[in-house]
Design a protein around this motif. Structure first.
Motif, mmCIF file in Angstrom:
data_model
loop_
_atom_site.group_PDB
_atom_site.id
_atom_site.type_symbol
_atom_site.label_atom_id
_atom_site.label_comp_id
_atom_site.label_asym_id
_atom_site.label_seq_id
_atom_site.Cartn_x
_atom_site.Cartn_y
_atom_site.Cartn_z
ATOM 1 N N MET A 103 0.795 -1.163 -0.160
ATOM 2 C CA MET A 103 0.071 -0.135 0.016
ATOM 3 C C MET A 103 1.015 1.358 -0.062
ATOM 4 O O MET A 103 0.691 2.446 -0.461
ATOM 5 C CB MET A 103 -0.690 0.037 1.205
ATOM 6 C CG MET A 103 -1.929 -1.163 1.479
ATOM 7 S SD MET A 103 -2.948 -0.903 2.880
ATOM 8 C CE MET A 103 -4.092 -2.168 2.393
ATOM 9 N N ILE A 104 2.152 1.221 0.660
ATOM 10 C CA ILE A 104 2.776 2.307 0.743
ATOM 11 C C ILE A 104 3.220 2.989 -0.604
ATOM 12 O O ILE A 104 2.897 4.165 -0.912
ATOM 13 C CB ILE A 104 3.957 2.022 1.656
ATOM 14 C CG1 ILE A 104 3.615 1.772 3.134
ATOM 15 C CG2 ILE A 104 4.905 3.159 1.596
ATOM 16 C CD1 ILE A 104 4.602 1.303 3.961
ATOM 17 N N PRO A 105 3.870 1.917 -1.326
ATOM 18 C CA PRO A 105 4.420 2.540 -2.895
ATOM 19 C C PRO A 105 3.010 2.757 -3.673
ATOM 20 O O PRO A 105 3.229 3.820 -4.459
ATOM 21 C CB PRO A 105 5.097 1.297 -3.730
ATOM 22 C CG PRO A 105 4.752 0.281 -2.739
ATOM 23 C CD PRO A 105 4.390 0.663 -1.279
ATOM 24 N N THR A 106 2.094 2.381 -3.375
ATOM 25 C CA THR A 106 0.718 2.450 -4.184
ATOM 26 C C THR A 106 0.283 3.980 -3.784
ATOM 27 O O THR A 106 -0.060 4.922 -4.876
ATOM 28 C CB THR A 106 -0.480 1.516 -3.929
ATOM 29 O OG1 THR A 106 0.093 0.302 -4.161
ATOM 30 C CG2 THR A 106 -1.522 1.963 -4.761
ATOM 31 N N LEU A 107 0.110 4.311 -2.440
ATOM 32 C CA LEU A 107 -0.109 5.558 -2.055
ATOM 33 C C LEU A 107 0.742 6.763 -2.547
ATOM 34 O O LEU A 107 0.346 7.588 -3.152
ATOM 35 C CB LEU A 107 -0.217 5.647 -0.725
ATOM 36 C CG LEU A 107 -1.578 5.024 0.099
ATOM 37 C CD1 LEU A 107 -1.120 4.683 1.505
ATOM 38 C CD2 LEU A 107 -2.905 5.852 -0.220
ATOM 39 N N ILE A 108 2.241 6.405 -2.668
ATOM 40 C CA ILE A 108 3.121 7.450 -3.130
ATOM 41 C C ILE A 108 2.942 7.739 -4.337
ATOM 42 O O ILE A 108 2.763 8.905 -4.877
ATOM 43 C CB ILE A 108 4.608 6.985 -2.644
ATOM 44 C CG1 ILE A 108 4.757 6.894 -1.046
ATOM 45 C CG2 ILE A 108 5.549 7.686 -3.195
ATOM 46 C CD1 ILE A 108 5.998 6.637 -0.650
ATOM 47 N N GLY A 109 2.707 6.784 -5.353
ATOM 48 C CA GLY A 109 2.565 6.715 -6.766
ATOM 49 C C GLY A 109 1.086 7.373 -7.113
ATOM 50 O O GLY A 109 1.436 8.590 -7.722
ATOM 51 N N VAL A 110 0.391 7.429 -6.555
ATOM 52 C CA VAL A 110 -1.068 7.997 -6.636
ATOM 53 C C VAL A 110 -0.918 9.443 -6.387
ATOM 54 O O VAL A 110 -1.047 10.594 -7.100
ATOM 55 C CB VAL A 110 -2.110 7.586 -5.930
ATOM 56 C CG1 VAL A 110 -3.297 8.557 -5.779
ATOM 57 C CG2 VAL A 110 -2.616 6.189 -6.346
ATOM 58 N N VAL A 111 -0.062 9.869 -5.202
ATOM 59 C CA VAL A 111 -0.095 11.116 -4.774
ATOM 60 C C VAL A 111 0.944 11.842 -5.603
ATOM 61 O O VAL A 111 0.757 12.877 -6.219
ATOM 62 C CB VAL A 111 0.531 11.475 -3.302
ATOM 63 C CG1 VAL A 111 1.059 12.617 -2.905
ATOM 64 C CG2 VAL A 111 -0.354 10.711 -2.319
#
Length: 345
Positions: free
Chosen positions: A12-20
């Motif tokens: 979830m961490i890289p996914t959130l960073i990627g979206v932001v």
């Protein structure tokens, strides 16, 4: 199972960073930033809007005639006096602490705005979810048992017609007919202006009176999908060998249907509960909230995009993405809870 959950949480961490990061990059090329919005709102005679949003080095045509020192003060007020990479790093640091920042124009923190608007979205979402599943699942079972009969054909026609009508179009029709011509229901708001002065019984009636039309407009699409999914799942299970064996052993039709078929047929429906439950709160309500003047999360996000209130845009996006990722994980875990044969090895 523990390893799988930890792996999903870490992903979830890289996914959130990627979206932001992706959204932040897109914002840099959107014309008309908060600085221009501020100038346009404070100077009624400002000329047009232009430049690049959020890029602290762009020349704002809308700021022509503004004192350069004052312009730099406005940029510093919104943090646009710093390079984009520095602003991105600061924003990611705040999000890591679950600090979504403060609105540019509403003088409130993003968390306060979300909490303030959440009751409206919960009202719409909860009623939509309960009615959709509470009516659609029994209807789907009835359609499966009576597959091919006149009842099945007639209900299928109504369900598909309802699914084909967009919720916003249905909302307009409901407003015109029942809110305008017949005046049976109010045209806007979640409660009446004198709601605080009403008794508890009158408050409940007033609330249901206001929520009827928007919920009706939202229910139709999800209702149709759930009803047809239930029907198809039951039809698939009814035709299996274990159902014929249960009938051959002398079990009654009701016992076969509700004790054996129900448990297996509801697997795709039950596992979709978390996503449908959360999705009813945070998706698909923008047009309905706008149409019925309901001040919820959908309307908040839309107005923030229009006004270029970037902390609210990024904060709500981060919040929605996090909710979606957690909900997806819960949905996957529901497969194991409903069907122990499923393994994540």
């Amino acid at each position: 199972m523990t390893v799988y959950i930890l792996r999903r949480l870490l992903l979830m961490i890289p996914t959130l960073i990627g979206v932001v990061v992706l959204t932040f990059v897109v914002i840099q090329f959107v014309p008309g930033g908060p600085v221009e919005q501020y100038i346009m709102e404070s100077r009624a005679g400002a000329v047009g809007m232009g430049g690049e949003a959020g890029g602290g080095t762009s020349a704002y045509r809308g700021s022509q005639g503004v004192d350069p020192k004052r312009l730099e003060e406005i940029k510093a007020l919104y943090g646009f006096d710093k390079p984009p990479l520095e602003r991105l790093a600061q924003m990611l640091g705040r999000f890591a602490r679950f600090d979504l920042g403060n609105s540019f124009f509403q003088n409130k923190s993003v968390w306060d705005l979300i909490v303030e608007k959440l009751p409206v979205s919960i009202s719409l979402g909860l009623w939509t979810f309960l009615i959709s599943y509470g009516v659609a699942v029994p209807l789907g079972v009835a359609k499966a048992v009576r597959a091919g009969t006149r009842f099945d054909l007639v209900t299928t026609l109504f369900v598909l017609v309802g699914y084909a009508i967009p919720g916003f179009v249905l909302g307009v029709a409901l407003l015109v007919v029942f809110g305008g011509q017949l005046q049976w229901f109010p045209l806007r708001g979640l409660t009446s202006a004198n709601w605080d002065e009403l008794s508890w019984g009158a408050r409940i009636v007033d609330y249901l009176w206001h929520i009827t039309l928007p919920v009706t407009a939202m229910v139709l699409g999800s209702f149709a999908v759930t009803a047809m999914l239930t029907k198809n799942a039951f039809l698939e299970e009814i035709r299996k060998q274990y159902v014929m064996t249960a009938r051959a052993k002398g079990l009654g039709e009701r016992q076969v249907l509700w004790k054996h078929v129900m448990r297996n047929a509801l697997i795709p429906i039950v596992t979709g509960f978390p996503a449908a439950f959360i999705g009813a709160f945070f998706t698909g309500a923008l047009l309905i909230e706008t149409l019925f003047s309901l001040d919820g999360l959908g309307l908040l996000s839309y107005e923030s995009v229009i006004r270029r209130d970037y902390p609210v845009v990024m904060g709500t996006l981060f919040f929605f993405t996090l909710i979606a990722l957690v909900t997806k994980l819960i949905s996957d875990l529901c497969y194991v809870w409903v069907d122990p044969r499923v393994k994540f090895d």
